[in-house]
Design a protein around this motif. Structure first.
Motif, PDB file in Angstrom:
ATOM      1  N   ASN A  22      -4.251  -0.066  -4.496  1.00 17.94           N
ATOM      2  CA  ASN A  22      -4.562   1.222  -3.888  1.00 17.94           C
ATOM      3  C   ASN A  22      -5.138   1.026  -2.490  1.00 17.94           C
ATOM      4  N   ASP A  23      -4.922   2.023  -1.634  1.00 18.73           N
ATOM      5  CA  ASP A  23      -5.453   2.011  -0.277  1.00 18.73           C
ATOM      6  C   ASP A  23      -6.899   2.479  -0.349  1.00 18.73           C
ATOM      7  N   LEU A  24      -7.833   1.551  -0.268  1.00 19.24           N
ATOM      8  CA  LEU A  24      -9.256   1.858  -0.430  1.00 19.24           C
ATOM      9  C   LEU A  24      -9.860   2.239   0.916  1.00 19.24           C
ATOM     10  N   MET A  25      -9.695   3.507   1.284  1.00 21.61           N
ATOM     11  CA  MET A  25     -10.228   3.988   2.557  1.00 21.61           C
ATOM     12  C   MET A  25     -11.748   4.067   2.535  1.00 21.61           C
ATOM     13  N   GLY A  26     -12.317   4.459   1.400  1.00 20.01           N
ATOM     14  CA  GLY A  26     -13.758   4.502   1.214  1.00 20.01           C
ATOM     15  C   GLY A  26     -14.161   3.523   0.138  1.00 20.01           C
ATOM     16  N   PHE A  27     -15.267   2.813   0.329  1.00 15.22           N
ATOM     17  CA  PHE A  27     -15.663   1.771  -0.628  1.00 15.22           C
ATOM     18  C   PHE A  27     -17.148   1.522  -0.499  1.00 15.22           C
ATOM     19  N   THR A  28     -17.865   1.511  -1.633  1.00 10.84           N
ATOM     20  CA  THR A  28     -19.300   1.235  -1.602  1.00 10.84           C
ATOM     21  C   THR A  28     -19.746   0.697  -2.949  1.00 10.84           C
ATOM     22  N   ALA A  29     -20.812  -0.069  -2.945  1.00 10.62           N
ATOM     23  CA  ALA A  29     -21.353  -0.662  -4.168  1.00 10.62           C
ATOM     24  C   ALA A  29     -22.465   0.202  -4.727  1.00 10.62           C
ATOM     25  N   ALA A  30     -22.583   0.191  -6.051  1.00  7.33           N
ATOM     26  CA  ALA A  30     -23.680   0.850  -6.744  1.00  7.33           C
ATOM     27  C   ALA A  30     -24.782  -0.170  -7.024  1.00  7.33           C
ATOM     28  N   MET A  31     -25.814   0.252  -7.743  1.00  2.01           N
ATOM     29  CA  MET A  31     -26.942  -0.628  -8.014  1.00  2.01           C
ATOM     30  C   MET A  31     -26.581  -1.734  -9.006  1.00  2.01           C
ATOM     31  N   ASP A  32     -25.762  -1.420 -10.009  1.00  2.00           N
ATOM     32  CA  ASP A  32     -25.458  -2.383 -11.063  1.00  2.00           C
ATOM     33  C   ASP A  32     -24.385  -3.375 -10.634  1.00  2.00           C
ATOM     34  N   GLN A  33     -24.483  -4.585 -11.156  1.00  2.00           N
ATOM     35  CA  GLN A  33     -23.542  -5.654 -10.845  1.00  2.00           C
ATOM     36  C   GLN A  33     -22.118  -5.236 -11.200  1.00  2.00           C
ATOM     37  N   GLY A  34     -21.194  -5.425 -10.270  1.00  2.00           N
ATOM     38  CA  GLY A  34     -19.789  -5.174 -10.521  1.00  2.00           C
ATOM     39  C   GLY A  34     -19.365  -3.727 -10.461  1.00  2.00           C
ATOM     40  N   VAL A  35     -20.280  -2.827 -10.125  1.00  2.00           N
ATOM     41  CA  VAL A  35     -19.959  -1.401 -10.068  1.00  2.00           C
ATOM     42  C   VAL A  35     -19.738  -0.985  -8.614  1.00  2.00           C
ATOM     43  N   PHE A  36     -18.578  -0.393  -8.353  1.00  2.00           N
ATOM     44  CA  PHE A  36     -18.232   0.091  -7.023  1.00  2.00           C
ATOM     45  C   PHE A  36     -17.608   1.469  -7.135  1.00  2.00           C
ATOM     46  N   TYR A  37     -17.741   2.238  -6.054  1.00  2.00           N
ATOM     47  CA  TYR A  37     -17.048   3.512  -5.916  1.00  2.00           C
ATOM     48  C   TYR A  37     -16.049   3.383  -4.771  1.00  2.00           C
ATOM     49  N   ALA A  38     -14.944   4.143  -4.870  1.00  2.00           N
ATOM     50  CA  ALA A  38     -13.931   4.068  -3.821  1.00  2.00           C
ATOM     51  C   ALA A  38     -13.185   5.397  -3.726  1.00  2.00           C
ATOM     52  N   SER A  39     -12.420   5.508  -2.661  1.00  2.36           N
ATOM     53  CA  SER A  39     -11.563   6.661  -2.441  1.00  2.36           C
ATOM     54  C   SER A  39     -10.404   6.209  -1.568  1.00  2.36           C
ATOM     55  N   GLY A  40      -9.421   7.072  -1.389  1.00  9.51           N
ATOM     56  CA  GLY A  40      -8.283   6.720  -0.550  1.00  9.51           C
ATOM     57  C   GLY A  40      -6.984   7.278  -1.088  1.00  9.51           C
ATOM     58  N   HIS A  41      -5.982   6.389  -1.169  1.00  9.43           N
ATOM     59  CA  HIS A  41      -4.644   6.809  -1.574  1.00  9.43           C
ATOM     60  C   HIS A  41      -4.106   5.842  -2.634  1.00  9.43           C
ATOM     61  N   PRO A  42      -3.293   6.327  -3.582  1.00 12.94           N
ATOM     62  CA  PRO A  42      -2.703   5.426  -4.579  1.00 12.94           C
ATOM     63  C   PRO A  42      -1.692   4.486  -3.935  1.00 12.94           C
ATOM     64  N   GLY A  43      -1.582   3.289  -4.498  1.00  3.86           N
ATOM     65  CA  GLY A  43      -0.613   2.317  -4.013  1.00  3.86           C
ATOM     66  C   GLY A  43       0.780   2.599  -4.533  1.00  3.86           C
ATOM     67  N   LYS A  44       1.732   1.837  -4.047  1.00  2.77           N
ATOM     68  CA  LYS A  44       3.126   1.990  -4.451  1.00  2.77           C
ATOM     69  C   LYS A  44       3.272   1.795  -5.957  1.00  2.77           C
ATOM     70  N   GLY A  45       3.931   2.733  -6.612  1.00  3.46           N
ATOM     71  CA  GLY A  45       4.156   2.644  -8.046  1.00  3.46           C
ATOM     72  C   GLY A  45       3.018   3.179  -8.889  1.00  3.46           C
ATOM     73  N   SER A  46       1.917   3.590  -8.260  1.00  6.27           N
ATOM     74  CA  SER A  46       0.774   4.102  -9.006  1.00  6.27           C
ATOM     75  C   SER A  46       1.051   5.508  -9.524  1.00  6.27           C
ATOM     76  N   THR A  47       0.480   5.837 -10.664  1.00  6.10           N
ATOM     77  CA  THR A  47       0.592   7.184 -11.220  1.00  6.10           C
ATOM     78  C   THR A  47      -0.634   8.030 -10.897  1.00  6.10           C
ATOM     79  N   LEU A  48      -1.567   7.482 -10.132  1.00  6.60           N
ATOM     80  CA  LEU A  48      -2.765   8.227  -9.768  1.00  6.60           C
ATOM     81  C   LEU A  48      -2.428   9.335  -8.777  1.00  6.60           C
ATOM     82  N   PRO A  49      -3.193  10.429  -8.782  1.00  5.48           N
ATOM     83  CA  PRO A  49      -2.955  11.521  -7.827  1.00  5.48           C
ATOM     84  C   PRO A  49      -3.293  11.088  -6.405  1.00  5.48           C
ATOM     85  N   SER A  50      -2.744  11.808  -5.450  1.00  9.26           N
ATOM     86  CA  SER A  50      -3.037  11.548  -4.041  1.00  9.26           C
ATOM     87  C   SER A  50      -3.587  12.817  -3.406  1.00  9.26           C
TER      88      SER A  50
END
Length: 294
Positions: A88-116
């Motif tokens: 996925n095209d991760l236009m927005g990306f940031t880490a949360a307090m807990d290990q391994g937890v991140f938030y993101a936004s952007g656009h789905p990659g090629k072949g993805s079924t996620l909404p755009s």
């Protein structure tokens, strides 16, 4: 005066750091991408993935360095860089307090079924899998950061959320180029061509600091220590959450993303993804050298 164009960024450190996320209102051009877990096609000159870089995150405890890009998430602590999770095209990306937890936004990659656009998505396993939280098909958050109170994000409107699911419109009359926060504090910095906008209440209200330098990139190394980089690469440091700033050194090459972590001697470590590669400062921004991570 608008900031000069630059390949876009944002991330954050897992422990006590936030990455600067540069605002872009233009779409990226699709490109072929490597499969998850496979080495990336790194830029020959820089050693970094050749995709547009939107975010940079450094884990001060493990030394892991992540790049959020047009082609997905890459671990550049590996040699060569290794892709993590979907493309996925991760236009927005940031880490949360807990290990391994991140938030993101952007656009789905090629072949993805996620909404755009993606709206806000979350990973709890370091980027391997993602869940949809809110505003799918509505928001492409190009600026995104996590605070003690929740999420602050910009999709043309500045919004705050306590849980990533319900949102309020913030009191703001500016368009941030970057948002920088820290999961241990409610102080948020927003960079604009007019100067640094600062919030002490998790992004609900803002005030322009006319005495601050005009910076394009910002990141927190801890709850109070922040760094800022001017469009020309001049580095500034703040020990009080962006209330006052001290000029430091200079970053060569076009900066694409920055991140910072606590240093053992009181000086923050500062990373920058640039047009010439990944550089790091271990003396609070006075000097920079090529990073071993890329």
């Amino acid at each position: 005066m608008p900031f000069p164009p630059t390949p876009r960024l944002r991330p954050a450190a897992i422990s006590a750091a936030a990455a600067a996320l540069v605002l872009s209102l233009t779409a990226c051009t699709p490109a072929s991408v490597p499969a998850a877990g496979a080495p990336s096609s790194a830029g020959a000159a820089t050693g970094l993935p050749s995709a547009h870089i939107h975010g940079l995150s450094v884990n001060g405890e493990t030394g892991q360095v992540l790049l959020a890009t047009h082609e997905g998430l890459f671990d550049v602590s590996k040699q060569p860089a290794v892709k993590i999770g979907p493309s996925n095209d991760l236009m927005g990306f940031t880490a949360a307090m807990d290990q391994g937890v991140f938030y993101a936004s952007g656009h789905p990659g090629k072949g993805s079924t996620l909404p755009s656009p993606l709206g806000l998505v979350k990973t709890s396993d370091g980027g391997r899998t993602w869940e949809q939280l809110s505003r799918q098909g509505e928001s492409d958050f190009h600026a995104l950061t996590a605070t003690k109170s929740g999420i602050v994000a910009f999709d043309g409107t500045l919004r705050t959320s306590p849980d990533g699911k319900t949102w309020k419109t913030a009191t703001a009359d500016f368009a941030p180029a970057a948002l920088a926060g820290n999961p241990y504090s409610d102080t948020v910095l927003a960079t604009t061509p007019d100067g640094v906008q600062r919030s002490a209440d998790g992004g609900a209200t803002w005030a322009l600091d006319k005495a601050a330098p005009v910076i394009q990139f910002a990141a927190f190394a801890s709850a109070t220590a922040a760094v800022g980089v001017e469009p020309g690469g001049t580095v500034h440091y703040s020990a009080d959450g962006g209330a006052t700033w001290t000029r430091k050194g200079q970053i060569s090459g076009a900066v694409q993303a920055v991140a910072a972590t606590d240093g053992s001697d009181g000086n923050p470590w500062i990373w920058a993804a640039t047009s010439t590669g990944l550089v790091v400062s271990t003396d609070g921004g006075a000097t920079f050298r090529p990073s071993d991570a890329a």
